[in-house]
Design a protein around this motif. Structure first.
Motif, PDB file in Angstrom:
ATOM      1  N   GLY A  48     -18.022   0.507  -1.521  1.00  8.30           N
ATOM      2  CA  GLY A  48     -17.226   1.684  -1.204  1.00  8.30           C
ATOM      3  C   GLY A  48     -17.537   2.793  -2.184  1.00  8.30           C
ATOM      4  N   ILE A  49     -16.995   3.990  -1.945  1.00 11.16           N
ATOM      5  CA  ILE A  49     -17.249   5.133  -2.831  1.00 11.16           C
ATOM      6  C   ILE A  49     -16.017   5.495  -3.657  1.00 11.16           C
ATOM      7  CG2 ILE A  49     -19.086   6.089  -1.391  1.00 11.16           C
ATOM      8  CD1 ILE A  49     -17.041   8.202  -0.403  1.00 11.16           C
ATOM      9  N   GLY A  50     -14.903   4.796  -3.404  1.00  8.76           N
ATOM     10  CA  GLY A  50     -13.697   5.055  -4.185  1.00  8.76           C
ATOM     11  C   GLY A  50     -12.726   3.909  -4.048  1.00  8.76           C
ATOM     12  N   LEU A  51     -11.908   3.737  -5.088  1.00 10.40           N
ATOM     13  CA  LEU A  51     -10.892   2.683  -5.034  1.00 10.40           C
ATOM     14  C   LEU A  51      -9.729   3.112  -5.926  1.00 10.40           C
ATOM     15  CD1 LEU A  51     -10.442  -0.283  -3.899  1.00 10.40           C
ATOM     16  CD2 LEU A  51     -11.194  -1.076  -6.142  1.00 10.40           C
ATOM     17  N   ALA A  52      -8.522   2.981  -5.400  1.00 10.56           N
ATOM     18  CA  ALA A  52      -7.322   3.295  -6.165  1.00 10.56           C
ATOM     19  C   ALA A  52      -6.676   1.993  -6.639  1.00 10.56           C
ATOM     20  CB  ALA A  52      -6.337   4.082  -5.295  1.00 10.56           C
ATOM     21  N   ALA A  53      -6.033   2.042  -7.807  1.00 10.30           N
ATOM     22  CA  ALA A  53      -5.390   0.841  -8.363  1.00 10.30           C
ATOM     23  C   ALA A  53      -4.401   0.236  -7.360  1.00 10.30           C
ATOM     24  CB  ALA A  53      -4.688   1.191  -9.680  1.00 10.30           C
ATOM     25  N   THR A  54      -3.729   1.099  -6.608  1.00 14.35           N
ATOM     26  CA  THR A  54      -2.794   0.653  -5.565  1.00 14.35           C
ATOM     27  C   THR A  54      -3.433  -0.387  -4.640  1.00 14.35           C
ATOM     28  OG1 THR A  54      -1.855   2.884  -5.585  1.00 14.35           O
ATOM     29  CG2 THR A  54      -1.354   1.514  -3.645  1.00 14.35           C
ATOM     30  N   GLN A  55      -4.710  -0.162  -4.298  1.00  8.28           N
ATOM     31  CA  GLN A  55      -5.386  -1.033  -3.336  1.00  8.28           C
ATOM     32  C   GLN A  55      -5.660  -2.432  -3.883  1.00  8.28           C
ATOM     33  OE1 GLN A  55      -8.445   2.227  -2.594  1.00  8.28           O
ATOM     34  NE2 GLN A  55      -8.487   1.123  -0.660  1.00  8.28           N
ATOM     35  N   LEU A  82       0.824  -1.213   0.000  1.00  9.63           N
ATOM     36  CA  LEU A  82       0.000   0.000   0.000  1.00  9.63           C
ATOM     37  C   LEU A  82       0.858   1.264   0.000  1.00  9.63           C
ATOM     38  CD1 LEU A  82      -2.811  -1.043   2.486  1.00  9.63           C
ATOM     39  CD2 LEU A  82      -3.131  -0.479   0.073  1.00  9.63           C
ATOM     40  N   HIS A  83       2.162   1.103   0.216  1.00  3.11           N
ATOM     41  CA  HIS A  83       3.047   2.274   0.271  1.00  3.11           C
ATOM     42  C   HIS A  83       3.904   2.437  -0.992  1.00  3.11           C
ATOM     43  CE1 HIS A  83       1.569   2.668   4.265  1.00  3.11           C
ATOM     44  NE2 HIS A  83       2.059   1.503   4.625  1.00  3.11           N
ATOM     45  N   ILE A  84       3.598   1.644  -2.021  1.00  6.87           N
ATOM     46  CA  ILE A  84       4.315   1.789  -3.295  1.00  6.87           C
ATOM     47  C   ILE A  84       3.750   2.997  -4.053  1.00  6.87           C
ATOM     48  CG2 ILE A  84       4.784   0.700  -5.534  1.00  6.87           C
ATOM     49  CD1 ILE A  84       4.473  -2.052  -4.103  1.00  6.87           C
ATOM     50  N   LYS A  85       4.646   3.836  -4.574  1.00  5.54           N
ATOM     51  CA  LYS A  85       4.195   4.998  -5.357  1.00  5.54           C
ATOM     52  C   LYS A  85       3.816   4.539  -6.768  1.00  5.54           C
ATOM     53  CE  LYS A  85       5.745   9.659  -6.592  1.00  5.54           C
ATOM     54  NZ  LYS A  85       4.480  10.368  -6.474  1.00  5.54           N
ATOM     55  N   ALA A  86       2.601   4.863  -7.191  1.00  6.57           N
ATOM     56  CA  ALA A  86       2.095   4.402  -8.485  1.00  6.57           C
ATOM     57  C   ALA A  86       2.733   5.175  -9.647  1.00  6.57           C
ATOM     58  CB  ALA A  86       0.582   4.562  -8.520  1.00  6.57           C
ATOM     59  N   LYS A  87       2.876   4.490 -10.781  1.00  7.05           N
ATOM     60  CA  LYS A  87       3.495   5.090 -11.978  1.00  7.05           C
ATOM     61  C   LYS A  87       2.435   5.696 -12.916  1.00  7.05           C
ATOM     62  CE  LYS A  87       7.731   2.406 -12.414  1.00  7.05           C
ATOM     63  NZ  LYS A  87       7.708   1.367 -11.371  1.00  7.05           N
ATOM     64  N   GLN A  88       2.852   6.698 -13.665  1.00  7.63           N
ATOM     65  CA  GLN A  88       1.996   7.302 -14.688  1.00  7.63           C
ATOM     66  C   GLN A  88       1.568   6.246 -15.708  1.00  7.63           C
ATOM     67  OE1 GLN A  88       1.309  10.815 -13.489  1.00  7.63           O
ATOM     68  NE2 GLN A  88       1.294  10.994 -15.711  1.00  7.63           N
ATOM     69  N   ILE A  89       0.368   6.388 -16.236  1.00  8.47           N
ATOM     70  CA  ILE A  89      -0.111   5.513 -17.309  1.00  8.47           C
ATOM     71  C   ILE A  89       0.198   6.210 -18.634  1.00  8.47           C
ATOM     72  CG2 ILE A  89      -2.188   4.534 -18.379  1.00  8.47           C
ATOM     73  CD1 ILE A  89      -3.325   4.254 -15.498  1.00  8.47           C
ATOM     74  N   THR A  90       0.968   5.546 -19.490  1.00  9.33           N
ATOM     75  CA  THR A  90       1.384   6.193 -20.735  1.00  9.33           C
ATOM     76  C   THR A  90       0.496   5.792 -21.914  1.00  9.33           C
ATOM     77  OG1 THR A  90       2.983   4.421 -21.056  1.00  9.33           O
ATOM     78  CG2 THR A  90       3.801   6.450 -20.077  1.00  9.33           C
ATOM     79  N   HIS A  91      -0.178   4.654 -21.790  1.00  9.98           N
ATOM     80  CA  HIS A  91      -0.983   4.168 -22.906  1.00  9.98           C
ATOM     81  C   HIS A  91      -2.247   3.506 -22.361  1.00  9.98           C
ATOM     82  CE1 HIS A  91      -1.824   2.899 -26.925  1.00  9.98           C
ATOM     83  NE2 HIS A  91      -1.863   1.634 -26.585  1.00  9.98           N
ATOM     84  N   ILE A  92      -3.414   4.039 -22.741  1.00  7.93           N
ATOM     85  CA  ILE A  92      -4.675   3.486 -22.242  1.00  7.93           C
ATOM     86  C   ILE A  92      -5.128   2.393 -23.213  1.00  7.93           C
ATOM     87  CG2 ILE A  92      -7.058   4.017 -21.604  1.00  7.93           C
ATOM     88  CD1 ILE A  92      -5.989   6.950 -21.106  1.00  7.93           C
ATOM     89  N   ASP A  93      -4.862   1.145 -22.842  1.00  9.94           N
ATOM     90  CA  ASP A  93      -5.172   0.016 -23.731  1.00  9.94           C
ATOM     91  C   ASP A  93      -6.303  -0.839 -23.127  1.00  9.94           C
ATOM     92  OD1 ASP A  93      -3.982  -1.280 -21.624  1.00  9.94           O
ATOM     93  OD2 ASP A  93      -2.131  -1.775 -22.709  1.00  9.94           O
ATOM     94  N   ALA A  94      -6.553  -1.985 -23.768  1.00  3.74           N
ATOM     95  CA  ALA A  94      -7.641  -2.858 -23.319  1.00  3.74           C
ATOM     96  C   ALA A  94      -7.415  -3.337 -21.883  1.00  3.74           C
ATOM     97  CB  ALA A  94      -7.767  -4.047 -24.266  1.00  3.74           C
ATOM     98  N   GLY A  95      -6.158  -3.552 -21.530  1.00  3.29           N
ATOM     99  CA  GLY A  95      -5.837  -4.009 -20.173  1.00  3.29           C
ATOM    100  C   GLY A  95      -6.210  -2.968 -19.124  1.00  3.29           C
ATOM    101  N   ILE A  96      -5.960  -1.702 -19.442  1.00  4.57           N
ATOM    102  CA  ILE A  96      -6.306  -0.607 -18.521  1.00  4.57           C
ATOM    103  C   ILE A  96      -7.825  -0.498 -18.400  1.00  4.57           C
ATOM    104  CG2 ILE A  96      -6.254   1.926 -18.239  1.00  4.57           C
ATOM    105  CD1 ILE A  96      -3.531   0.728 -17.682  1.00  4.57           C
ATOM    106  N   ARG A  97      -8.520  -0.601 -19.553  1.00  2.00           N
ATOM    107  CA  ARG A  97      -9.982  -0.498 -19.526  1.00  2.00           C
ATOM    108  C   ARG A  97     -10.597  -1.660 -18.735  1.00  2.00           C
ATOM    109  NH1 ARG A  97      -9.000   1.782 -24.680  1.00  2.00           N
ATOM    110  NH2 ARG A  97      -9.048  -0.263 -25.671  1.00  2.00           N
ATOM    111  N   HIS A 117      -3.608   7.420  -1.986  1.00  2.00           N
ATOM    112  CA  HIS A 117      -3.277   6.000  -2.208  1.00  2.00           C
ATOM    113  C   HIS A 117      -2.235   5.853  -3.320  1.00  2.00           C
ATOM    114  CE1 HIS A 117      -5.819   3.636   0.437  1.00  2.00           C
ATOM    115  NE2 HIS A 117      -6.929   4.222   0.031  1.00  2.00           N
ATOM    116  N   LEU A 118      -2.400   6.631  -4.404  1.00  2.90           N
ATOM    117  CA  LEU A 118      -1.466   6.516  -5.537  1.00  2.90           C
ATOM    118  C   LEU A 118      -0.053   6.938  -5.136  1.00  2.90           C
ATOM    119  CD1 LEU A 118      -3.615   7.871  -8.516  1.00  2.90           C
ATOM    120  CD2 LEU A 118      -3.386   5.516  -7.699  1.00  2.90           C
ATOM    121  N   ASP A 119       0.029   7.781  -4.124  1.00  2.64           N
ATOM    122  CA  ASP A 119       1.347   8.197  -3.622  1.00  2.64           C
ATOM    123  C   ASP A 119       1.810   7.313  -2.460  1.00  2.64           C
ATOM    124  OD1 ASP A 119       1.763  10.248  -5.461  1.00  2.64           O
ATOM    125  OD2 ASP A 119       0.543  11.637  -4.298  1.00  2.64           O
ATOM    126  N   GLY A 120       1.096   6.224  -2.245  1.00  2.00           N
ATOM    127  CA  GLY A 120       1.513   5.276  -1.210  1.00  2.00           C
ATOM    128  C   GLY A 120       1.117   5.673   0.199  1.00  2.00           C
TER     129      GLY A 120
END
Ligand code: NI
Length: 171
Positions: free
Chosen positions: A44-51, A14-29, A137-140
């Motif tokens: 819940g009302i929100g969820l970060a990819a980190t979680q 949960l403390h890993i800093k998330a990386k920028q997404i450079t390409h929005i592909d089928a996997g991201i969707r 969350h994205l910043d850990g």
């Protein structure tokens, strides 16, 4: 679509800093769809990819009563913060814990949507709080880190015990 396992505090991932997404592909969707399903099911009302152990900059949020206003933020950044408010927060990664946190009352955020279009959004109230919580969350950062060291230690102890108890039950 499928439900994703949610990391639980004090999991170090949960403390890993998330990386920028450079390409929005089928996997991201697909991940965005699975995150939304997981958030609604929790509920819940929100969820970060980190979680869900994906360390990329994407969050899903829906603060509406009817659960029909899903927002997906890719590479979100807060451009402006103003005011101050206190609200009781909880987190799907910290089950059963609710604590008061001080946040900005209004935020202006810029992000991309799933089509790769950049948008800006001015938010206040619950949505503003939720955006700040999820971007942390994205910043850990987990919301309990705003609390005193003593409270954090108590929460860690409580949640570690819960995990052990759970493991014993299912063993
Ligand atoms: Ni959270």
């Amino acid at each position: 679509m499928s439900l994703l396992p949610i990391l639980r505090y004090p999991d170090p991932r949960l403390h890993i800093k998330a990386k920028q997404i450079t390409h929005i592909d089928a996997g991201i969707r697909q991940l965005a769809a699975d995150m939304a399903e997981t958030m609604y099911a929790a509920p819940g009302i929100g969820l970060a990819a980190t979680q869900v152990d994906h360390h990329i900059r994407m969050v899903v949020i829906d603060v509406s009563e009817e659960k029909n206003q899903l927002l997906t933020f890719i590479n979100p950044e807060i451009l402006e913060r103003s005011g101050e408010c206190q609200g009781e927060e909880g987190c799907l990664s910290v089950p059963g814990v609710y604590e008061t946190v001080t946040r900005a009352e209004q935020v202006r955020v810029r992000a991309q949507n799933l089509a790769g279009e950049t948008f800006e959004l001015a938010a206040d109230g619950l949505l503003a709080i939720c955006i700040q919580h999820e971007l942390d969350h994205l910043d850990g950062k987990v919301f309990v880190e705003y609390l005193s060291r003593l409270k954090q230690d108590r929460i860690k102890t409580k949640l570690t015990k819960q995990v052990k108890h759970h493991e014993r039950v299912i063993a």
